[in-house]
Design a protein around this motif. Structure first.
Motif, PDB file in Angstrom:
ATOM      1  N   ILE A  67     -21.436 -68.528  66.356  1.00  0.00           N
ATOM      2  CA  ILE A  67     -20.141 -69.196  66.269  1.00  0.00           C
ATOM      3  C   ILE A  67     -20.065 -70.276  67.326  1.00  0.00           C
ATOM      4  O   ILE A  67     -20.311 -70.026  68.513  1.00  0.00           O
ATOM      5  CB  ILE A  67     -18.989 -68.188  66.433  1.00  0.00           C
ATOM      6  N   ALA A  68     -19.718 -71.490  66.920  1.00  0.00           N
ATOM      7  CA  ALA A  68     -19.683 -72.645  67.808  1.00  0.00           C
ATOM      8  C   ALA A  68     -18.482 -72.598  68.749  1.00  0.00           C
ATOM      9  O   ALA A  68     -17.527 -71.841  68.524  1.00  0.00           O
ATOM     10  CB  ALA A  68     -19.651 -73.931  66.972  1.00  0.00           C
ATOM     11  N   PRO A  69     -18.500 -73.412  69.806  1.00  0.00           N
ATOM     12  CA  PRO A  69     -17.381 -73.429  70.757  1.00  0.00           C
ATOM     13  C   PRO A  69     -16.043 -73.798  70.126  1.00  0.00           C
ATOM     14  O   PRO A  69     -14.991 -73.402  70.639  1.00  0.00           O
ATOM     15  CB  PRO A  69     -17.810 -74.485  71.780  1.00  0.00           C
ATOM     16  N   ASP A  70     -16.052 -74.548  69.030  1.00  0.00           N
ATOM     17  CA  ASP A  70     -14.799 -74.926  68.381  1.00  0.00           C
ATOM     18  C   ASP A  70     -14.282 -73.857  67.429  1.00  0.00           C
ATOM     19  O   ASP A  70     -13.275 -74.054  66.740  1.00  0.00           O
ATOM     20  CB  ASP A  70     -14.953 -76.259  67.644  1.00  0.00           C
ATOM     21  N   PRO A 105     -22.331 -78.953  72.645  1.00  0.00           N
ATOM     22  CA  PRO A 105     -22.479 -78.192  73.894  1.00  0.00           C
ATOM     23  C   PRO A 105     -21.261 -77.317  74.171  1.00  0.00           C
ATOM     24  O   PRO A 105     -20.125 -77.683  73.876  1.00  0.00           O
ATOM     25  CB  PRO A 105     -22.614 -79.291  74.958  1.00  0.00           C
ATOM     26  N   GLY A 106     -21.511 -76.155  74.743  1.00  0.00           N
ATOM     27  CA  GLY A 106     -20.430 -75.242  75.096  1.00  0.00           C
ATOM     28  C   GLY A 106     -20.879 -73.800  75.041  1.00  0.00           C
ATOM     29  O   GLY A 106     -22.077 -73.492  74.999  1.00  0.00           O
ATOM     30  N   GLU A 122     -21.658 -63.676  74.570  1.00  0.00           N
ATOM     31  CA  GLU A 122     -21.526 -65.114  74.779  1.00  0.00           C
ATOM     32  C   GLU A 122     -22.886 -65.734  75.089  1.00  0.00           C
ATOM     33  O   GLU A 122     -23.746 -65.110  75.718  1.00  0.00           O
ATOM     34  CB  GLU A 122     -20.545 -65.404  75.911  1.00  0.00           C
ATOM     35  N   LEU A 123     -23.067 -66.976  74.640  1.00  0.00           N
ATOM     36  CA  LEU A 123     -24.326 -67.690  74.834  1.00  0.00           C
ATOM     37  C   LEU A 123     -24.005 -69.122  75.249  1.00  0.00           C
ATOM     38  O   LEU A 123     -23.383 -69.875  74.493  1.00  0.00           O
ATOM     39  CB  LEU A 123     -25.145 -67.675  73.538  1.00  0.00           C
ATOM     40  N   SER A 124     -24.430 -69.508  76.438  1.00  0.00           N
ATOM     41  CA  SER A 124     -24.175 -70.847  76.942  1.00  0.00           C
ATOM     42  C   SER A 124     -25.247 -71.813  76.443  1.00  0.00           C
ATOM     43  O   SER A 124     -26.442 -71.585  76.634  1.00  0.00           O
ATOM     44  CB  SER A 124     -24.158 -70.853  78.475  1.00  0.00           C
ATOM     45  N   LEU A 125     -24.807 -72.899  75.812  1.00  0.00           N
ATOM     46  CA  LEU A 125     -25.700 -73.973  75.364  1.00  0.00           C
ATOM     47  C   LEU A 125     -25.127 -75.289  75.896  1.00  0.00           C
ATOM     48  O   LEU A 125     -24.396 -76.004  75.209  1.00  0.00           O
ATOM     49  CB  LEU A 125     -25.793 -74.005  73.840  1.00  0.00           C
ATOM     50  N   PRO A 160     -31.224 -77.249  75.231  1.00  0.00           N
ATOM     51  CA  PRO A 160     -32.150 -78.383  75.133  1.00  0.00           C
ATOM     52  C   PRO A 160     -31.431 -79.671  74.749  1.00  0.00           C
ATOM     53  O   PRO A 160     -30.339 -79.647  74.165  1.00  0.00           O
ATOM     54  CB  PRO A 160     -33.123 -77.949  74.033  1.00  0.00           C
ATOM     55  N   THR A 161     -32.061 -80.801  75.034  1.00  0.00           N
ATOM     56  CA  THR A 161     -31.542 -82.101  74.634  1.00  0.00           C
ATOM     57  C   THR A 161     -32.638 -83.138  74.813  1.00  0.00           C
ATOM     58  O   THR A 161     -33.762 -82.791  75.178  1.00  0.00           O
ATOM     59  CB  THR A 161     -30.286 -82.476  75.433  1.00  0.00           C
TER      60      THR A 161
END
Length: 280
Positions: A67-70, A105-106, A122-125, A160-161
């Protein structure tokens, strides 16, 4: 299951599951019964250059959802019998066809479903690109290459980026003073030569060669007055952010005239990074 979830649905499900598990844990103290947890269902979660990889520890898992940050579902995958690894592609990068995509990102929610209950972690990206070095390019085969700059960047973040462009403000060569391009899918930097090396995973460092010639002086200008004049370098990051820092040059060595362009370069140029960098 064929249905998909949003963030709220999972959190509601998680709350109910947590209450149920708390009851099971209490009974476990008396009767030896224990309930599953995220850690008992998942043995490892790793973030690579393009994927989030989830290694499952239990065959009871039927679905894994990112699930994305939004709050939207980034991706969900049904787990087939015998499957122990689930991959979520978070970056697509193909410079040849200019097809790219970059995750938002989030903080993400990684949810596993087992026995109709949801378990979340939770997973920080969040990438964090920092400039670690800037120097004159001296490995080229022509005098024009002495006007080019190599910079080194490190990804100190959790996701990554890649770097896609570098431009300048108030550079000695005014033709290098441009805005960043608006399309991160097209790399406007050289070195590395391998496409796979463009992407920086967490903790990785990479060097990039700028395509423009910022260190070329107009031949008719009094260059002595500009030998210590700082100028700004801006680096474009694929997550739509950018880094801006000031460079302080010192010029030495031999002065070399560039044919047909009425400009000169110096055989030895030092570049000092003036902190702090500014994320834009």
């Amino acid at each position: 299951m064929s249905h998909r979830y949003n963030r709220r649905a999972f959190l509601v499900g998680l709350t109910g599951s947590s209450l149920g598990l708390a009851g099971c844990a209490s009974r476990g103290e008396a009767g030896g019964l224990t309930g599953p947890t995220f850690d008992s269902l998942v043995s490892d979660v790793s973030i690579g250059s393009r994927d989030v990889v989830v290694e499952l520890a239990s065959s009871d898992v039927t679905e894994v959802v990112l699930i994305a940050p939004d709050g939207t579902v980034f991706d969900s995958q049904q787990v087939q019998t015998g499957t122990s690894i689930v991959r979520f592609q978070i970056i697509e990068f193909d410079s040849g066809s200019n097809i790219t995509s970059h995750y938002l990102p989030g903080t993400y929610d990684l949810v596993v479903v087992a026995d109709d209950s949801e378990f979340r972690q939770e997973l920080s990206l969040v990438p964090d690109v920092q400039i670690t070095g800037v120097r004159q390019y001296r490995e080229g085969n022509s005098s024009f290459d002495l006007a080019r700059i190599v910079f080194t960047a490190k990804n100190a973040g959790t996701g990554p980026t890649w770097v896609y462009d570098a431009t300048f403000e108030d550079a000695p060569n005014y033709t290098a003073n441009n805005d960043l391009i608006n399309e991160p899918s097209i790399p406007y930097v050289e070195l590395p030569t391998s496409e796979g090396d463009y992407i920086m995973s967490s903790g990785e460092e990479q060097s990039y060669l700028i395509t423009s010639n910022p260190l070329a002086f107009p031949e008719t200008e009094s260059n002595y007055e500009r030998q210590f004049q700082p100028f700004v370098m801006q680096i474009g990051i694929a997550d739509s952010s950018s880094i801006e820092t000031t460079l302080i040059p010192t010029y030495g060595g031999n002065q070399v005239a560039l044919s047909q362009v009425d400009r000169v370069v110096y055989s030895r140029v030092g570049l000092e990074i003036e902190r702090p960098e500014r994320n834009v």
